[in-house]
Motif scaffolding. Sequence first.
Motif, PDB file in Angstrom:
ATOM      1  N   ASN A 171       0.845  -1.207   0.000  1.00 38.45           N
ATOM      2  CA  ASN A 171       0.000   0.000   0.000  1.00 38.45           C
ATOM      3  C   ASN A 171       0.876   1.250   0.000  1.00 38.45           C
ATOM      4  O   ASN A 171       0.770   2.131   0.850  1.00 38.45           O
ATOM      5  CB  ASN A 171      -0.928   0.003   1.210  1.00 38.45           C
ATOM      6  CG  ASN A 171      -0.162   0.011   2.540  1.00 38.45           C
ATOM      7  OD1 ASN A 171       1.004  -0.396   2.592  1.00 38.45           O
ATOM      8  ND2 ASN A 171      -0.824   0.443   3.600  1.00 38.45           N
ATOM      9  N   ILE A 172       1.741   1.314  -1.037  1.00 34.51           N
ATOM     10  CA  ILE A 172       2.680   2.419  -1.136  1.00 34.51           C
ATOM     11  C   ILE A 172       2.809   2.823  -2.604  1.00 34.51           C
ATOM     12  O   ILE A 172       2.845   1.978  -3.502  1.00 34.51           O
ATOM     13  CB  ILE A 172       4.061   2.032  -0.549  1.00 34.51           C
ATOM     14  CG1 ILE A 172       5.008   3.246  -0.529  1.00 34.51           C
ATOM     15  CG2 ILE A 172       4.683   0.863  -1.287  1.00 34.51           C
ATOM     16  CD1 ILE A 172       6.291   2.989   0.279  1.00 34.51           C
ATOM     17  N   ASN A 173       2.825   4.124  -2.840  1.00 40.35           N
ATOM     18  CA  ASN A 173       2.997   4.646  -4.188  1.00 40.35           C
ATOM     19  C   ASN A 173       4.337   4.174  -4.747  1.00 40.35           C
ATOM     20  O   ASN A 173       5.381   4.345  -4.108  1.00 40.35           O
ATOM     21  CB  ASN A 173       2.937   6.178  -4.128  1.00 40.35           C
ATOM     22  CG  ASN A 173       3.177   6.831  -5.467  1.00 40.35           C
ATOM     23  OD1 ASN A 173       4.319   6.977  -5.884  1.00 40.35           O
ATOM     24  ND2 ASN A 173       2.101   7.247  -6.126  1.00 40.35           N
ATOM     25  N   ALA A 174       4.323   3.583  -5.938  1.00 41.58           N
ATOM     26  CA  ALA A 174       5.527   2.962  -6.494  1.00 41.58           C
ATOM     27  C   ALA A 174       6.638   3.977  -6.719  1.00 41.58           C
ATOM     28  O   ALA A 174       7.819   3.705  -6.429  1.00 41.58           O
ATOM     29  CB  ALA A 174       5.187   2.255  -7.804  1.00 41.58           C
ATOM     30  N   ASP A 180       7.623  14.276   5.051  1.00 39.11           N
ATOM     31  CA  ASP A 180       6.786  14.950   4.056  1.00 39.11           C
ATOM     32  C   ASP A 180       7.640  15.269   2.839  1.00 39.11           C
ATOM     33  O   ASP A 180       8.507  16.153   2.888  1.00 39.11           O
ATOM     34  CB  ASP A 180       6.204  16.218   4.686  1.00 39.11           C
ATOM     35  CG  ASP A 180       5.402  17.052   3.711  1.00 39.11           C
ATOM     36  OD1 ASP A 180       5.265  16.649   2.538  1.00 39.11           O
ATOM     37  OD2 ASP A 180       4.914  18.121   4.123  1.00 39.11           O
ATOM     38  N   VAL A 181       7.417  14.563   1.757  1.00 39.82           N
ATOM     39  CA  VAL A 181       8.245  14.711   0.571  1.00 39.82           C
ATOM     40  C   VAL A 181       8.030  16.057  -0.113  1.00 39.82           C
ATOM     41  O   VAL A 181       8.854  16.511  -0.901  1.00 39.82           O
ATOM     42  CB  VAL A 181       7.962  13.547  -0.415  1.00 39.82           C
ATOM     43  CG1 VAL A 181       6.573  13.667  -1.017  1.00 39.82           C
ATOM     44  CG2 VAL A 181       9.023  13.459  -1.495  1.00 39.82           C
ATOM     45  N   GLN A 182       6.919  16.733   0.209  1.00 39.98           N
ATOM     46  CA  GLN A 182       6.599  17.994  -0.454  1.00 39.98           C
ATOM     47  C   GLN A 182       7.215  19.214   0.243  1.00 39.98           C
ATOM     48  O   GLN A 182       7.891  20.024  -0.393  1.00 39.98           O
ATOM     49  CB  GLN A 182       5.071  18.158  -0.536  1.00 39.98           C
ATOM     50  CG  GLN A 182       4.388  17.084  -1.373  1.00 39.98           C
ATOM     51  CD  GLN A 182       2.888  17.060  -1.138  1.00 39.98           C
ATOM     52  OE1 GLN A 182       2.354  16.277  -0.367  1.00 39.98           O
ATOM     53  NE2 GLN A 182       2.200  17.962  -1.832  1.00 39.98           N
ATOM     54  N   THR A 183       6.946  19.356   1.530  1.00 37.71           N
ATOM     55  CA  THR A 183       7.442  20.507   2.300  1.00 37.71           C
ATOM     56  C   THR A 183       8.047  19.982   3.599  1.00 37.71           C
ATOM     57  O   THR A 183       7.419  20.032   4.655  1.00 37.71           O
ATOM     58  CB  THR A 183       6.307  21.504   2.591  1.00 37.71           C
ATOM     59  OG1 THR A 183       5.195  20.796   3.185  1.00 37.71           O
ATOM     60  CG2 THR A 183       5.835  22.186   1.329  1.00 37.71           C
ATOM     61  N   ALA A 184       9.274  19.509   3.517  1.00 34.80           N
ATOM     62  CA  ALA A 184       9.893  18.776   4.628  1.00 34.80           C
ATOM     63  C   ALA A 184       9.993  19.601   5.905  1.00 34.80           C
ATOM     64  O   ALA A 184       9.898  19.048   7.007  1.00 34.80           O
ATOM     65  CB  ALA A 184      11.281  18.289   4.207  1.00 34.80           C
ATOM     66  N   ASP A 185      10.176  20.904   5.780  1.00 39.65           N
ATOM     67  CA  ASP A 185      10.353  21.748   6.957  1.00 39.65           C
ATOM     68  C   ASP A 185       9.273  22.809   7.066  1.00 39.65           C
ATOM     69  O   ASP A 185       9.471  23.842   7.714  1.00 39.65           O
ATOM     70  CB  ASP A 185      11.737  22.406   6.930  1.00 39.65           C
ATOM     71  CG  ASP A 185      12.867  21.396   7.037  1.00 39.65           C
ATOM     72  OD1 ASP A 185      12.804  20.537   7.932  1.00 39.65           O
ATOM     73  OD2 ASP A 185      13.793  21.443   6.209  1.00 39.65           O
ATOM     74  N   GLY A 186       8.144  22.551   6.465  1.00 40.74           N
ATOM     75  CA  GLY A 186       7.015  23.468   6.553  1.00 40.74           C
ATOM     76  C   GLY A 186       5.858  22.789   7.258  1.00 40.74           C
ATOM     77  O   GLY A 186       5.434  21.697   6.865  1.00 40.74           O
ATOM     78  N   PHE A 187       5.348  23.424   8.306  1.00 36.99           N
ATOM     79  CA  PHE A 187       4.248  22.825   9.071  1.00 36.99           C
ATOM     80  C   PHE A 187       2.932  23.135   8.364  1.00 36.99           C
ATOM     81  O   PHE A 187       2.427  24.256   8.407  1.00 36.99           O
ATOM     82  CB  PHE A 187       4.227  23.367  10.498  1.00 36.99           C
ATOM     83  CG  PHE A 187       3.414  22.504  11.431  1.00 36.99           C
ATOM     84  CD1 PHE A 187       4.028  21.540  12.212  1.00 36.99           C
ATOM     85  CD2 PHE A 187       2.042  22.647  11.514  1.00 36.99           C
ATOM     86  CE1 PHE A 187       3.296  20.736  13.063  1.00 36.99           C
ATOM     87  CE2 PHE A 187       1.284  21.850  12.356  1.00 36.99           C
ATOM     88  CZ  PHE A 187       1.917  20.885  13.136  1.00 36.99           C
ATOM     89  N   GLN A 241      -0.856   7.479  -0.615  1.00 39.10           N
ATOM     90  CA  GLN A 241      -0.047   6.308  -0.219  1.00 39.10           C
ATOM     91  C   GLN A 241       1.455   6.626  -0.202  1.00 39.10           C
ATOM     92  O   GLN A 241       2.295   5.828  -0.586  1.00 39.10           O
ATOM     93  CB  GLN A 241      -0.328   5.102  -1.126  1.00 39.10           C
ATOM     94  CG  GLN A 241      -1.756   4.578  -1.002  1.00 39.10           C
ATOM     95  CD  GLN A 241      -1.944   3.244  -1.716  1.00 39.10           C
ATOM     96  OE1 GLN A 241      -1.445   3.039  -2.828  1.00 39.10           O
ATOM     97  NE2 GLN A 241      -2.660   2.323  -1.084  1.00 39.10           N
ATOM     98  N   ARG A 242       1.763   7.822   0.287  1.00 41.95           N
ATOM     99  CA  ARG A 242       3.156   8.241   0.420  1.00 41.95           C
ATOM    100  C   ARG A 242       3.538   8.461   1.883  1.00 41.95           C
ATOM    101  O   ARG A 242       4.363   9.309   2.197  1.00 41.95           O
ATOM    102  CB  ARG A 242       3.406   9.519  -0.400  1.00 41.95           C
ATOM    103  CG  ARG A 242       3.259   9.327  -1.908  1.00 41.95           C
ATOM    104  CD  ARG A 242       3.697  10.567  -2.678  1.00 41.95           C
ATOM    105  NE  ARG A 242       2.881  11.727  -2.348  1.00 41.95           N
ATOM    106  CZ  ARG A 242       1.745  12.063  -2.948  1.00 41.95           C
ATOM    107  NH1 ARG A 242       1.284  11.312  -3.952  1.00 41.95           N
ATOM    108  NH2 ARG A 242       1.068  13.136  -2.588  1.00 41.95           N
ATOM    109  N   GLY A 243       2.924   7.694   2.763  1.00 43.34           N
ATOM    110  CA  GLY A 243       3.331   7.729   4.156  1.00 43.34           C
ATOM    111  C   GLY A 243       4.686   7.054   4.312  1.00 43.34           C
ATOM    112  O   GLY A 243       4.897   5.961   3.776  1.00 43.34           O
ATOM    113  N   LEU A 244       5.614   7.691   5.030  1.00 46.52           N
ATOM    114  CA  LEU A 244       6.967   7.146   5.114  1.00 46.52           C
ATOM    115  C   LEU A 244       7.040   5.929   6.025  1.00 46.52           C
ATOM    116  O   LEU A 244       7.661   4.921   5.674  1.00 46.52           O
ATOM    117  CB  LEU A 244       7.933   8.219   5.601  1.00 46.52           C
ATOM    118  CG  LEU A 244       9.409   7.830   5.636  1.00 46.52           C
ATOM    119  CD1 LEU A 244       9.935   7.496   4.242  1.00 46.52           C
ATOM    120  CD2 LEU A 244      10.248   8.941   6.263  1.00 46.52           C
ATOM    121  N   LEU A 245       6.424   6.008   7.187  1.00 48.06           N
ATOM    122  CA  LEU A 245       6.447   4.894   8.132  1.00 48.06           C
ATOM    123  C   LEU A 245       5.197   4.033   7.981  1.00 48.06           C
ATOM    124  O   LEU A 245       4.143   4.520   7.565  1.00 48.06           O
ATOM    125  CB  LEU A 245       6.512   5.417   9.571  1.00 48.06           C
ATOM    126  CG  LEU A 245       7.666   6.350   9.946  1.00 48.06           C
ATOM    127  CD1 LEU A 245       7.545   6.754  11.410  1.00 48.06           C
ATOM    128  CD2 LEU A 245       9.014   5.701   9.663  1.00 48.06           C
TER     129      LEU A 245
END
Length: 322
Positions: free
Chosen positions: A216-219, A242-249, A260-264
């Motif tokens: 269940n992960i984006n290829a 967060d692959v999009q804004t790693a240091d932006g809350f 389906q881009r959850g890292l853990l």
Amino acid sequence: MAAFTTRSAAFLGLAVVLCVLAGAARAQQLSPNFYSTSCPNLAPIVRLGMTSAVQTERRMGASILRLFFHDCFVNGCDGSILLDDTSTFIGEKNAGPNANSARGFEVIDAIKTQVEAACRATVSCADILALAARDGVNLLGGPNWSVPLGRKDSRTASQSAASANLPGPGSSLATLITMFGNKNLSPRDMTALSGAHTIGRSQCQFFRNRIYNETNINASFATLRQGTCPRSGGNTNLAPFDVQTADGFDNAYYQNLVGQRGLLHSDQELFNGGSQNALVQQYSNSPSQFSADFVTAMLKMGGLLPSSGTQTEVRLNCRRPN
């Protein structure tokens, strides 16, 4: 005269006991104005320290927020995670969830030094950590909120308690709900607090199984993460949650879960056909709703206090008992 003196001494002793008990009770009553008289410049001091830390390394905002989480989940928000090991106890810094990953201790040390210079023996390390976590979130574009204060610092720490109370990266949704529930945090609180992963990074060893073995992960996302996390070795290589804004809350964490881009594994469990799917979808579409619920949950978590039998104090050095 002797009888009067005896009765007076007994009364005085009782008064002292009642005063101590009242003080202990007051210590548990958190208020944003707790230091308004005793340390009126506390908030600006902490803010300045966090501003410097985040300007030096934006990732530090996430690191301090993580310290606050890992402190509060172990016997309440008592600054115990900040303690170094001593001859009488093994602390939390080298527990499995913290070893070689918990960081930012020197930031809290530096802020504590400034606070002590302004207000000697007044402000607890636990309160400094609570304020620093709020400021780290806000400096990275997240919400601001009024932090209730008045915590005391524990005189001890427990490695075993840290290992038992902190959810792991491979946790199932049921486990997450149970472990947060054990802290009187609802599934909604849990899902909002998990949004802290909109900032920060994780080590390869904690997401390797997900990017190589889960379906269940984006290829494309899996391939991207495999570029810095090989099948063996490179355990401490870092990747942003967060692959999009790693240091932006922001709410991109939830958008990633929907895609389906959850890292853990534990991240993606929030959006995997279970009870939190609808809430994740809501947060992915409404940054304001996420921010509001995150603040509510942070206030609840920040209100977790050590048990009444815990020996507490205001530490002069966050790394050791007085």
